[in-house]
Design a protein around this motif. Sequence first.
Motif, PDB file in Angstrom:
ATOM      1  N   PRO A   4       0.813  -1.221   0.000  1.00 33.19           N
ATOM      2  CA  PRO A   4       0.000   0.000   0.000  1.00 33.19           C
ATOM      3  C   PRO A   4       0.844   1.269   0.000  1.00 33.19           C
ATOM      4  O   PRO A   4       0.333   2.353  -0.200  1.00 33.19           O
ATOM      5  CB  PRO A   4      -0.819  -0.126   1.289  1.00 33.19           C
ATOM      6  N   ALA A   5       2.164   1.132   0.246  1.00 34.50           N
ATOM      7  CA  ALA A   5       3.048   2.302   0.246  1.00 34.50           C
ATOM      8  C   ALA A   5       3.157   2.904  -1.156  1.00 34.50           C
ATOM      9  O   ALA A   5       3.523   4.068  -1.301  1.00 34.50           O
ATOM     10  CB  ALA A   5       4.427   1.908   0.753  1.00 34.50           C
ATOM     11  N   ILE A   6       2.836   2.120  -2.163  1.00 36.71           N
ATOM     12  CA  ILE A   6       2.873   2.622  -3.537  1.00 36.71           C
ATOM     13  C   ILE A   6       1.489   3.190  -3.856  1.00 36.71           C
ATOM     14  O   ILE A   6       0.509   2.458  -3.916  1.00 36.71           O
ATOM     15  CB  ILE A   6       3.227   1.503  -4.544  1.00 36.71           C
ATOM     16  N   PRO A   7       1.390   4.507  -4.060  1.00 36.82           N
ATOM     17  CA  PRO A   7       0.052   5.122  -4.233  1.00 36.82           C
ATOM     18  C   PRO A   7      -0.590   4.802  -5.582  1.00 36.82           C
ATOM     19  O   PRO A   7       0.091   4.475  -6.545  1.00 36.82           O
ATOM     20  CB  PRO A   7       0.355   6.621  -4.116  1.00 36.82           C
ATOM     21  N   MET A   8      -1.911   4.935  -5.620  1.00 36.31           N
ATOM     22  CA  MET A   8      -2.657   4.806  -6.877  1.00 36.31           C
ATOM     23  C   MET A   8      -2.419   6.064  -7.714  1.00 36.31           C
ATOM     24  O   MET A   8      -2.162   7.138  -7.169  1.00 36.31           O
ATOM     25  CB  MET A   8      -4.153   4.662  -6.581  1.00 36.31           C
ATOM     26  N   PRO A   9      -2.525   5.951  -9.057  1.00 39.47           N
ATOM     27  CA  PRO A   9      -2.383   7.165  -9.881  1.00 39.47           C
ATOM     28  C   PRO A   9      -3.524   8.144  -9.617  1.00 39.47           C
ATOM     29  O   PRO A   9      -4.659   7.727  -9.397  1.00 39.47           O
ATOM     30  CB  PRO A   9      -2.438   6.633 -11.313  1.00 39.47           C
ATOM     31  N   LYS A  10      -3.208   9.445  -9.648  1.00 43.82           N
ATOM     32  CA  LYS A  10      -4.234  10.465  -9.423  1.00 43.82           C
ATOM     33  C   LYS A  10      -4.955  10.832 -10.724  1.00 43.82           C
ATOM     34  O   LYS A  10      -6.112  11.195 -10.718  1.00 43.82           O
ATOM     35  CB  LYS A  10      -3.601  11.710  -8.799  1.00 43.82           C
ATOM     36  N   ASP A  11      -4.223  10.748 -11.825  1.00 42.64           N
ATOM     37  CA  ASP A  11      -4.779  11.089 -13.144  1.00 42.64           C
ATOM     38  C   ASP A  11      -5.768  10.004 -13.593  1.00 42.64           C
ATOM     39  O   ASP A  11      -5.453   8.811 -13.562  1.00 42.64           O
ATOM     40  CB  ASP A  11      -3.623  11.212 -14.148  1.00 42.64           C
ATOM     41  N   ARG A  69       6.587  11.022  -9.526  1.00 47.58           N
ATOM     42  CA  ARG A  69       6.798   9.974  -8.525  1.00 47.58           C
ATOM     43  C   ARG A  69       6.158   8.660  -8.980  1.00 47.58           C
ATOM     44  O   ARG A  69       5.067   8.645  -9.557  1.00 47.58           O
ATOM     45  CB  ARG A  69       6.186  10.427  -7.193  1.00 47.58           C
ATOM     46  N   GLU A  70       6.844   7.556  -8.673  1.00 49.14           N
ATOM     47  CA  GLU A  70       6.343   6.233  -9.069  1.00 49.14           C
ATOM     48  C   GLU A  70       5.012   5.922  -8.381  1.00 49.14           C
ATOM     49  O   GLU A  70       4.823   6.203  -7.206  1.00 49.14           O
ATOM     50  CB  GLU A  70       7.382   5.172  -8.681  1.00 49.14           C
ATOM     51  N   ASN A  71       4.070   5.353  -9.133  1.00 53.94           N
ATOM     52  CA  ASN A  71       2.805   4.934  -8.525  1.00 53.94           C
ATOM     53  C   ASN A  71       2.515   3.468  -8.864  1.00 53.94           C
ATOM     54  O   ASN A  71       3.353   2.779  -9.445  1.00 53.94           O
ATOM     55  CB  ASN A  71       1.655   5.866  -8.951  1.00 53.94           C
ATOM     56  N   ARG A  72       1.304   3.017  -8.511  1.00 56.83           N
ATOM     57  CA  ARG A  72       0.950   1.601  -8.686  1.00 56.83           C
ATOM     58  C   ARG A  72       1.060   1.153 -10.149  1.00 56.83           C
ATOM     59  O   ARG A  72       1.424   0.024 -10.443  1.00 56.83           O
ATOM     60  CB  ARG A  72      -0.471   1.374  -8.171  1.00 56.83           C
ATOM     61  N   LEU A  73       0.747   2.062 -11.064  1.00 58.25           N
ATOM     62  CA  LEU A  73       0.817   1.740 -12.493  1.00 58.25           C
ATOM     63  C   LEU A  73       2.227   1.321 -12.890  1.00 58.25           C
ATOM     64  O   LEU A  73       2.416   0.342 -13.631  1.00 58.25           O
ATOM     65  CB  LEU A  73       0.357   2.951 -13.311  1.00 58.25           C
ATOM     66  N   ASP A  74       3.246   2.030 -12.394  1.00 55.75           N
ATOM     67  CA  ASP A  74       4.640   1.693 -12.725  1.00 55.75           C
ATOM     68  C   ASP A  74       4.994   0.298 -12.240  1.00 55.75           C
ATOM     69  O   ASP A  74       5.699  -0.455 -12.921  1.00 55.75           O
ATOM     70  CB  ASP A  74       5.595   2.724 -12.103  1.00 55.75           C
ATOM     71  N   ARG A  75       4.499  -0.050 -11.051  1.00 58.51           N
ATOM     72  CA  ARG A  75       4.806  -1.364 -10.482  1.00 58.51           C
ATOM     73  C   ARG A  75       4.161  -2.500 -11.290  1.00 58.51           C
ATOM     74  O   ARG A  75       4.781  -3.524 -11.553  1.00 58.51           O
ATOM     75  CB  ARG A  75       4.346  -1.437  -9.026  1.00 58.51           C
TER      76      ARG A  75
END
Length: 436
Positions: A4-11, A69-75
């Motif tokens: 959960p430390a990796i946030p969801m994208p805001k866009d 900043r890296e988000n869930r999409l990058d992972r």
Amino acid sequence: METPAIPMPKDDRERQILDRITYIRDQLLLLKRDRTKYIRSQDVMVLYEQVVEEVKKLNEVRKGEEDKRENRLDRVLESCFQLLSLFFMTIGRTTEVPAAYALTSTIKRLLDHLTEAGLFSAKDLSSISNTLSNLDSILKNPNSAHSPYMVELLSKRVELCKTSLANLKKKLGQWEEPLPTIHEKLISILRSMSLASTKAKFHESEVQKLQVQLKEIDESRVDGNFVDADGRVPVGSDEASELLDRCLRWSNIVLDRKGAIPENFRAKYEVLIGIRNELEKVSLTQAWSLRETDLYDFQRELDKIDESRVDGNWLDEDGKPAELYVQRTLLYLVRRSYGYIYYLMISSEPVSEALLPIYNQLQTLKRCLLEVKESGGVSTVRELYPYSMKLHSIDNMRVDGKFMVGNDIPEGQGNVSELLAECFELSYDLRNEVEE
């Protein structure tokens, strides 16, 4: 990956891409788990092209936001690339751009660990150097039909690894003779002691023998320094002496602990032992048992354990760091496992798993025929009958010169046909020698 430390994208546009990428990732995982049939190129390529299409959209969305900043999409995207890379190895397309992704991930881990530990030899760097050169030639191939994004992404990853490798080589290059040989020996002993302490049954005599070797190296010093043939103290003597002292201290710790791991780190140790043992087993039977996509689960588990360290060490449930013996033992198992994954990846044959049974049989036949030739050949043509019959039975499997599986023509036809031709040639040479 699920942290959960990796946030969801805001866009909102990124969220839509994330949904599609997650769906593709799940399709890849389902394909990986299906052992009822071999993996077909067309199934992989459809998913690969879908990922590339989503990446194009993502680049448009993020234009001018390189430092985002890296988000869930990058992972999730990273997981897709990792899986696709292993799929490309599984279908035999090992010399194509996407196959390089998983390899660069593993090389980066290995180099980071070598940099962190400061304990490595020229042998460690030699193989990685050769692999990076091979990857470079794949990426610079003008006939590559793959996405420019993939080529650019992997080129950056390779360059990052090259920079790290150059820094490590520079450190080794500072040592003068005869220290490189002594240094390599000390690294080998250190690892052998760590291996001895992680075996199912601890053998004290094994470590004591290594300790004797360390004491012999210690006795070769003059007034606490290593010297060359002219009695001069070479550059790097202090560092080598420090490493020797470290090895001697470690041998005493290993003998004292006898492989015992405290209960608060026992669960993590058991997981790592299980991964190490499984990878070791696969490396011994690799030609017959490995499906490269299986490495994904090992890598994912190792990455999670490795990334759970705080300031280089693991913490127990009470937040207390692991003592030196536990830390070094766990790190040894992590690094050893990454080493096995690297070896299995670079040993991947450029042949689809559908053709691997035939390819492996031909590899075995070739080895047998070469051994027969090197041991003086055969005395009668009759001795060649078993080899000839096997070769002809494999040759008869071809349909219009192709090895078919159902209606599919799996990847690696050229490699299998070339190996078959080599076996026929060896058999023909042996027959000629008898007749002459």
